[in-house]
Design an enzyme around this catalytic site. Structure first.
Site, short mmCIF file in Angstrom:
data_model
loop_
_atom_site.label_atom_id
_atom_site.label_comp_id
_atom_site.label_asym_id
_atom_site.label_seq_id
_atom_site.Cartn_x
_atom_site.Cartn_y
_atom_site.Cartn_z
N GLY A 180 0.90 -1.18 0.05
CA GLY A 180 -0.14 -0.06 0.11
C GLY A 180 0.79 1.41 0.02
N GLN A 181 0.03 2.41 0.13
CA GLN A 181 0.69 3.69 -0.07
C GLN A 181 1.78 3.93 1.20
OE1 GLN A 181 -1.55 7.10 0.90
NE2 GLN A 181 -0.27 8.32 -0.53
N ASP A 215 1.80 -8.81 2.56
CA ASP A 215 0.41 -8.29 1.86
C ASP A 215 -0.39 -9.33 1.39
OD1 ASP A 215 -1.49 -6.54 0.96
OD2 ASP A 215 0.17 -4.82 0.91
N ILE A 216 -1.69 -9.18 0.99
CA ILE A 216 -2.59 -10.24 0.68
C ILE A 216 -2.20 -10.85 -0.93
CG2 ILE A 216 -4.33 -8.93 -0.77
CD1 ILE A 216 -6.14 -10.65 1.00
N ASP A 252 -3.00 -12.62 4.61
CA ASP A 252 -4.31 -12.12 4.94
C ASP A 252 -4.33 -11.87 6.43
OD1 ASP A 252 -7.00 -11.56 5.12
OD2 ASP A 252 -7.66 -13.17 4.05
N TYR A 301 -15.30 3.88 7.61
CA TYR A 301 -14.09 4.02 7.74
C TYR A 301 -13.39 4.91 9.04
CZ TYR A 301 -8.97 5.47 6.85
OH TYR A 301 -7.70 5.54 7.12
N LYS A 320 -12.05 3.44 12.71
CA LYS A 320 -10.81 3.99 13.17
C LYS A 320 -11.38 4.56 14.76
CE LYS A 320 -7.90 3.52 10.04
NZ LYS A 320 -6.89 2.52 10.13
N ILE A 362 -2.49 11.90 3.23
CA ILE A 362 -0.71 11.56 3.08
C ILE A 362 -0.57 11.89 1.64
CG2 ILE A 362 1.09 9.88 2.96
CD1 ILE A 362 -0.16 8.64 5.51
#
Length: 323
Positions: free
Chosen positions: A11-12, A34-35, A50, A144, A148, A174
């Site tokens: 990811g980022q 990662d997956i 996962d 989301y 969080k 970000i």
């Protein structure tokens, strides 16, 4: 010697965090996961995981003797709204799996330090928008953000109840040139640079005066590692720390791009993401992070734009739609 597992390494944030941790601890001591079947960024050590498979995560932690685990896998704000049940399951059960693993390891005398990212999405329409304090009303409006907020409560609970050494940052939006974002409301601040480098007018999905907290990726990575390296007795916040980078709106960003790349143009067509952005802070008060572990942002808007224009390629128009 630290042995580090980064879940969500494609990811980022994960892609750049793996590089920074590898420089600090040695690439052989940082396991990217990662997956997907392979690393998208050339990580030296990679495992397919996962995070919802608790047994698999535990097996990798045992195999490599992991001492630090970064759990970054998540669905973000926009993609989460498209699949709310999937977002809740991934975001909450992934966190619970690593918290439980750390609790078990701690009871067995094998401590496992956890990092989990929170977000400004945990705030909401009744949160003070300017210089949002560390302790404030939190009434998120997206799945989301709800995940969080709930995750922050779980982190504090596992620390207080079980002594789990879990640490977190409420990331602003970000901005990064290395990888496209993964599905959020601050995407415009990356996509705008790709349009500029293609010589195209950028159509912004947020209005010109939509001021949001942002942070450039080098500062975000530095904050993350600085928090994880801080002595435990200095980490007073076990939910998530406010960390401020800089705040700007699309008009201000476009004006700075045009100063450095004359001829750049922007137009505005706000869409459904505007309603999400309207519930988020304009700026953050990060007094606690500054006082507890010495945080201070180092990159301003002019330097950010200069660096992005230098490094962003004239990429294809369609990016994955980041915080």
């Amino acid at each position: 010697m630290e042995r580090i597992l980064v879940i969500g390494a494609n990811g980022q944030i994960g892609s750049e965090l793996v590089d920074a941790l590898s420089l600090q601890h040695g690439a052989e001591n940082v396991i990217a996961a990662d997956i997907g079947p392979r690393s998208l960024f050339g990580a030296t050590c990679y495992e397919t995981i996962d995070v919802l498979d608790a047994g698999r995560v535990a097996s990798i932690v045992d195999t490599y003797g992991i001492t630090q685990l970064y759990q970054l896998a998540a669905l973000l704000s926009v993609t989460g709204e498209q699949a709310p049940l999937k977002a809740w399951t991934l975001n909450m059960n992934g966190l619970l799996n690593v918290l439980e693993l750390s609790r078990e390891r701690g009871a067995a005398g094998k401590p496992l330090k956890i990092f989990w990212p929170s977000s400004i999405a945990a705030f909401g329409p009744h949160t003070p928008a300017v210089d949002t304090p560390q302790l404030a009303v939190m009434d998120p409006t997206t799945i989301y953000g709800i995940s969080k907020q709930a995750g922050e409560r779980l982190c504090e609970y596992y620390f207080t109840k079980f002594g789990v050494d879990v640490r977190s940052i409420r990331y602003p939006g970000i901005i990064s040139h290395k990888s496209p974002p993964g599905g959020g409301t601050t995407d415009y601040a990356i996509a705008i640079f790709h349009a500029a480098k293609r010589g195209e007018r950028y159509t912004c999905f947020l209005g010109p005066e939509t001021t949001l907290p942002m942070i450039y990726m080098p500062d975000a990575i530095r904050a993350t590692i600085q928090l994880m390296d801080a002595p435990g007795e200095l980490v007073r916040i076990r939910s998530a720390y406010n960390v401020a980078g800089l705040s700007f709106n699309p008009r201000e960003l476009a004006e700075e791009i045009a100063r450095q790349l004359p001829g750049f143009r922007i137009q505005y067509q706000p869409d459904h993401r505007q309603a999400i952005a309207d519930t988020w802070p304009h700026s953050l008060d990060d007094t606690y992070a500054r006082a507890d572990w010495g945080w201070k942002a180092s990159i301003g808007l002019r330097a950010l734009v200069r660096d992005m224009l230098e490094h962003v390629a004239a990429a294809p128009e369609k990016l994955h739609h980041a915080a």
